[in-house]
Design a protein around this motif. Structure first.
Motif, PDB file in Angstrom:
ATOM      1  N   PHE A  78     -16.759  11.276   9.461  1.00  0.00           N
ATOM      2  CA  PHE A  78     -15.866  10.132   9.646  1.00  0.00           C
ATOM      3  C   PHE A  78     -14.695  10.258   8.682  1.00  0.00           C
ATOM      4  N   GLN A  79     -13.557  10.748   9.179  1.00  0.00           N
ATOM      5  CA  GLN A  79     -12.434  11.055   8.300  1.00  0.00           C
ATOM      6  C   GLN A  79     -11.093  10.512   8.788  1.00  0.00           C
ATOM      7  N   THR A  80     -11.009   9.989   9.988  1.00  0.00           N
ATOM      8  CA  THR A  80      -9.709   9.596  10.548  1.00  0.00           C
ATOM      9  C   THR A  80      -9.754   8.173  11.087  1.00  0.00           C
ATOM     10  N   CYS A  81      -8.573   7.610  11.265  1.00  0.00           N
ATOM     11  CA  CYS A  81      -8.419   6.246  11.773  1.00  0.00           C
ATOM     12  C   CYS A  81      -8.004   6.247  13.235  1.00  0.00           C
ATOM     13  N   ASP A  82      -8.353   5.180  13.930  1.00  0.00           N
ATOM     14  CA  ASP A  82      -7.868   4.952  15.295  1.00  0.00           C
ATOM     15  C   ASP A  82      -7.850   3.452  15.546  1.00  0.00           C
ATOM     16  N   TRP A  83      -7.298   3.062  16.697  1.00  0.00           N
ATOM     17  CA  TRP A  83      -7.107   1.651  17.025  1.00  0.00           C
ATOM     18  C   TRP A  83      -7.891   1.296  18.295  1.00  0.00           C
ATOM     19  N   PRO A  84      -9.077   0.722  18.182  1.00  0.00           N
ATOM     20  CA  PRO A  84      -9.797   0.257  19.374  1.00  0.00           C
ATOM     21  C   PRO A  84      -9.038  -0.821  20.137  1.00  0.00           C
ATOM     22  N   ASP A  85      -8.283  -1.652  19.418  1.00  0.00           N
ATOM     23  CA  ASP A  85      -7.396  -2.622  20.047  1.00  0.00           C
ATOM     24  C   ASP A  85      -6.244  -2.880  19.083  1.00  0.00           C
ATOM     25  N   ALA A  86      -5.339  -3.753  19.477  1.00  0.00           N
ATOM     26  CA  ALA A  86      -4.098  -3.924  18.718  1.00  0.00           C
ATOM     27  C   ALA A  86      -4.314  -4.469  17.317  1.00  0.00           C
ATOM     28  N   ASP A  87      -5.435  -5.147  17.071  1.00  0.00           N
ATOM     29  CA  ASP A  87      -5.661  -5.744  15.755  1.00  0.00           C
ATOM     30  C   ASP A  87      -6.770  -5.065  14.962  1.00  0.00           C
ATOM     31  N   THR A  88      -7.480  -4.131  15.550  1.00  0.00           N
ATOM     32  CA  THR A  88      -8.646  -3.533  14.897  1.00  0.00           C
ATOM     33  C   THR A  88      -8.343  -2.106  14.476  1.00  0.00           C
ATOM     34  N   LEU A  89      -8.317  -1.882  13.183  1.00  0.00           N
ATOM     35  CA  LEU A  89      -8.125  -0.541  12.632  1.00  0.00           C
ATOM     36  C   LEU A  89      -9.485   0.002  12.234  1.00  0.00           C
ATOM     37  N   HIS A  90      -9.914   1.046  12.935  1.00  0.00           N
ATOM     38  CA  HIS A  90     -11.210   1.685  12.686  1.00  0.00           C
ATOM     39  C   HIS A  90     -10.960   2.926  11.838  1.00  0.00           C
ATOM     40  N   GLY A  91     -11.603   2.998  10.669  1.00  0.00           N
ATOM     41  CA  GLY A  91     -11.369   4.156   9.828  1.00  0.00           C
ATOM     42  C   GLY A  91     -12.137   4.079   8.530  1.00  0.00           C
ATOM     43  N   PRO A  92     -12.323   5.219   7.858  1.00  0.00           N
ATOM     44  CA  PRO A  92     -13.123   5.272   6.631  1.00  0.00           C
ATOM     45  C   PRO A  92     -12.425   4.578   5.469  1.00  0.00           C
ATOM     46  N   GLY A  93     -13.105   3.597   4.890  1.00  0.00           N
ATOM     47  CA  GLY A  93     -12.547   2.902   3.735  1.00  0.00           C
ATOM     48  C   GLY A  93     -11.447   1.924   4.070  1.00  0.00           C
ATOM     49  N   THR A  94     -11.197   1.656   5.338  1.00  0.00           N
ATOM     50  CA  THR A  94     -10.108   0.741   5.688  1.00  0.00           C
ATOM     51  C   THR A  94     -10.368  -0.658   5.141  1.00  0.00           C
ATOM     52  N   ALA A  95     -11.577  -1.182   5.374  1.00  0.00           N
ATOM     53  CA  ALA A  95     -11.925  -2.501   4.845  1.00  0.00           C
ATOM     54  C   ALA A  95     -12.430  -2.401   3.411  1.00  0.00           C
ATOM     55  N   ASP A  96     -13.189  -1.335   3.125  1.00  0.00           N
ATOM     56  CA  ASP A  96     -13.876  -1.212   1.832  1.00  0.00           C
ATOM     57  C   ASP A  96     -13.366  -0.009   1.058  1.00  0.00           C
ATOM     58  N   MET A  97     -12.232  -0.031   0.324  1.00  0.00           N
ATOM     59  CA  MET A  97     -11.337  -1.154   0.371  1.00  0.00           C
ATOM     60  C   MET A  97      -9.874  -0.724   0.281  1.00  0.00           C
ATOM     61  N   LYS A  98      -9.487   0.278   1.036  1.00  0.00           N
ATOM     62  CA  LYS A  98      -8.091   0.724   0.974  1.00  0.00           C
ATOM     63  C   LYS A  98      -7.145  -0.401   1.430  1.00  0.00           C
ATOM     64  N   GLY A  99      -7.559  -1.154   2.470  1.00  0.00           N
ATOM     65  CA  GLY A  99      -6.745  -2.284   2.903  1.00  0.00           C
ATOM     66  C   GLY A  99      -6.663  -3.361   1.843  1.00  0.00           C
ATOM     67  N   GLY A 100      -7.768  -3.602   1.131  1.00  0.00           N
ATOM     68  CA  GLY A 100      -7.766  -4.595   0.068  1.00  0.00           C
ATOM     69  C   GLY A 100      -6.836  -4.222  -1.067  1.00  0.00           C
ATOM     70  N   LEU A 101      -6.798  -2.936  -1.425  1.00  0.00           N
ATOM     71  CA  LEU A 101      -5.881  -2.488  -2.480  1.00  0.00           C
ATOM     72  C   LEU A 101      -4.433  -2.671  -2.050  1.00  0.00           C
ATOM     73  N   ALA A 102      -4.156  -2.363  -0.785  1.00  0.00           N
ATOM     74  CA  ALA A 102      -2.785  -2.468  -0.293  1.00  0.00           C
ATOM     75  C   ALA A 102      -2.316  -3.918  -0.273  1.00  0.00           C
ATOM     76  N   LEU A 103      -3.160  -4.828   0.164  1.00  0.00           N
ATOM     77  CA  LEU A 103      -2.730  -6.228   0.226  1.00  0.00           C
ATOM     78  C   LEU A 103      -2.692  -6.856  -1.165  1.00  0.00           C
ATOM     79  N   MET A 104      -3.573  -6.400  -2.070  1.00  0.00           N
ATOM     80  CA  MET A 104      -3.481  -6.874  -3.454  1.00  0.00           C
ATOM     81  C   MET A 104      -2.110  -6.547  -4.031  1.00  0.00           C
ATOM     82  N   LEU A 105      -1.670  -5.299  -3.844  1.00  0.00           N
ATOM     83  CA  LEU A 105      -0.371  -4.889  -4.364  1.00  0.00           C
ATOM     84  C   LEU A 105       0.748  -5.717  -3.743  1.00  0.00           C
ATOM     85  N   ALA A 106       0.702  -5.911  -2.430  1.00  0.00           N
ATOM     86  CA  ALA A 106       1.755  -6.680  -1.762  1.00  0.00           C
ATOM     87  C   ALA A 106       1.796  -8.117  -2.270  1.00  0.00           C
ATOM     88  N   GLY A 107       0.614  -8.720  -2.478  1.00  0.00           N
ATOM     89  CA  GLY A 107       0.582 -10.085  -2.991  1.00  0.00           C
ATOM     90  C   GLY A 107       1.148 -10.185  -4.395  1.00  0.00           C
TER      91      GLY A 107
END
Length: 401
Positions: free
Chosen positions: A112-141
């Motif tokens: 499991f090494q790559t991302c894809d989009w099952p639908d327009a709002d769902t990003l499927h990928g390794p570490g996306t939720a836990d927690m690369k997305g969290g780091l990105a939104l922390m920085l933006a905030g």
């Protein structure tokens, strides 16, 4: 959005999903499994470059030395990546700690090494939720918060070993937590926005059992079977499960050829006590079981490990912090509730320092630690707005109010 002041509305309006999603995709493409030191070095460099946009000192901190029991029952050093620390307004009278982790559970050779989009709002990928997305939104905030002429100081700590218990960063976390009025940790929330409330503690152990080898046919009675002793120990520990205390014997290593009485076995197990009192009960149970098995099988047992994640109870300060965050979420049109969970994280370690912590400030998502991991992209900018608003209100409100 409702109940935002003009100042608050101006604070959150500029937050845009595109750069947050860009960072998430970039960072999820870097394999940073806890044991992948090259990947962690790459990730640490990218994070250092990105978080340098904040008006503070960025540094990479060497991990504390850690040893682990190997298959021969010997303690060996375990390498870890460096931890990122960003200090903003270090002399401010009121300061907050924000934490996350750069490591994932996916090894360098995991499929499991790559991302894809099952639908327009769902990003499927390794570490996306836990927690690369969290780091990105922390920085933006935080970048949005910095546009408001803020006075609140803060430290950001992103460690490289959270997924294996934060053993090489525990002292760093404890040091940074000192004197903070609150802490925010960017573990993912559930898809419906539910946040983690109380958490149990967790301890990982290795019991090294040493017996005596002998020929399995000629003189087995002269042997002392370490494998049987390890199995007996696992059964005794499992029998200690009770309400509020999970005991999981997970793996036995060692053994010998079929014609030899095995003289070495290593039992690996996990304890999860819900309260400090149950943590003491669990330790007493382990001590008693080891003594009983050692005597019954005439073996020696050396125990390695401890409850490295203390139980995280809910204190009045934590309730006040959640109340502030929930009001901010409601005002942003992001209804929020919380519930107890069986998982553990760095929030446990922070709470043990007496600091109120809300530890699921990250992206909404699910199926973490599996090839089905996903995040909801719409939560990236939403949660970045929540971070900015919570920081803004922490600056202006007392948690006891």
């Amino acid at each position: 959005m409702t109940a935002l002041s003009p100042e608050e509305q101006a604070l959150v309006d500029p937050i845009d999903r595109a750069p947050i999603l860009g960072h998430t995709l970039e960072w999820a493409a870097v394999n940073s499994g806890t044991a992948n030191l090259a990947g962690l070095a790459d990730m640490a460099g990218r994070l250092a470059d990105a978080f340098a946009a904040l008006p503070g000192e960025v540094r990479l901190v060497d991990p504390a030395p850690i040893e682990k029991v190997d298959r021969e029952g010997t303690l060996r050093p375990v390498g870890h990546g460096r931890h990122l620390v960003v200090s903003v307004r270090p002399h401010a009278p009121r300061r907050v700690l924000l934490t996350g982790h750069m490591d994932t559970v996916y090894a360098a050779d995991h499929p499991f090494q790559t991302c894809d989009w099952p639908d327009a709002d769902t990003l499927h990928g390794p570490g996306t939720a836990d927690m690369k997305g969290g780091l990105a939104l922390m920085l933006a905030g935080l970048l949005a918060y910095e546009q408001s002429q803020p006075a609140l100081g803060y430290d950001v700590m992103i460690n490289s070993d959270e997924e294996t218990g934060s053993l090489s960063s525990a002292a760093l976390i404890a040091s940074l937590a000192q004197g903070k009025l609150a802490a925010l940790t960017y573990e993912p929330a559930l898809p419906d926005g539910a946040m983690a409330r109380a958490r149990p503690g967790s301890g990982n152990y290795a019991a090294v059992v040493r017996g005596r080898s002998a020929h399995a046919g000629r003189n087995p009675e002269d042997g002392r079977n370490a494998l049987l002793a390890a199995a007996d120990l696992g059964l005794r520990l499992a029998a200690g499960r009770r309400a509020g205390l999970s005991v999981n014997p997970a793996r036995i290593e060692g053994g010998a050829p079929n014609n030899t009485v095995p003289d070495l076995a290593i039992l690996h197990f996990n304890l999860r006590p819900a309260t400090p009192e149950l943590a003491e009960t669990a330790q007493a149970m382990v001590t008693e079981a080891i003594a009983a098995v050692s005597a019954a099988h005439e073996v020696t047992i050396h125990l390695h490990g401890h409850v490295s994640r203390p139980p995280k109870p809910i204190t009045p300060g934590t309730k006040a912090l959640f109340g502030l965050a929930r009001k901010a979420a409601d005002d942003l049109g992001q209804p929020m509730h919380w519930k107890d969970t069986g998982g553990v994280c760095d929030g446990n370690n922070i709470a043990a320092c007496g600091i109120p912590v809300l530890d699921t400030m990250g992206a909404l998502g699910g199926a973490i630690h599996s090839p089905d991991e996903f995040l909801l992209a719409s939560s990236l900018d939403a949660r970045a707005r929540l971070t900015a608003l919570v920081m803004h209100r922490l600056e202006r409100q007392n948690l006891s109010a």
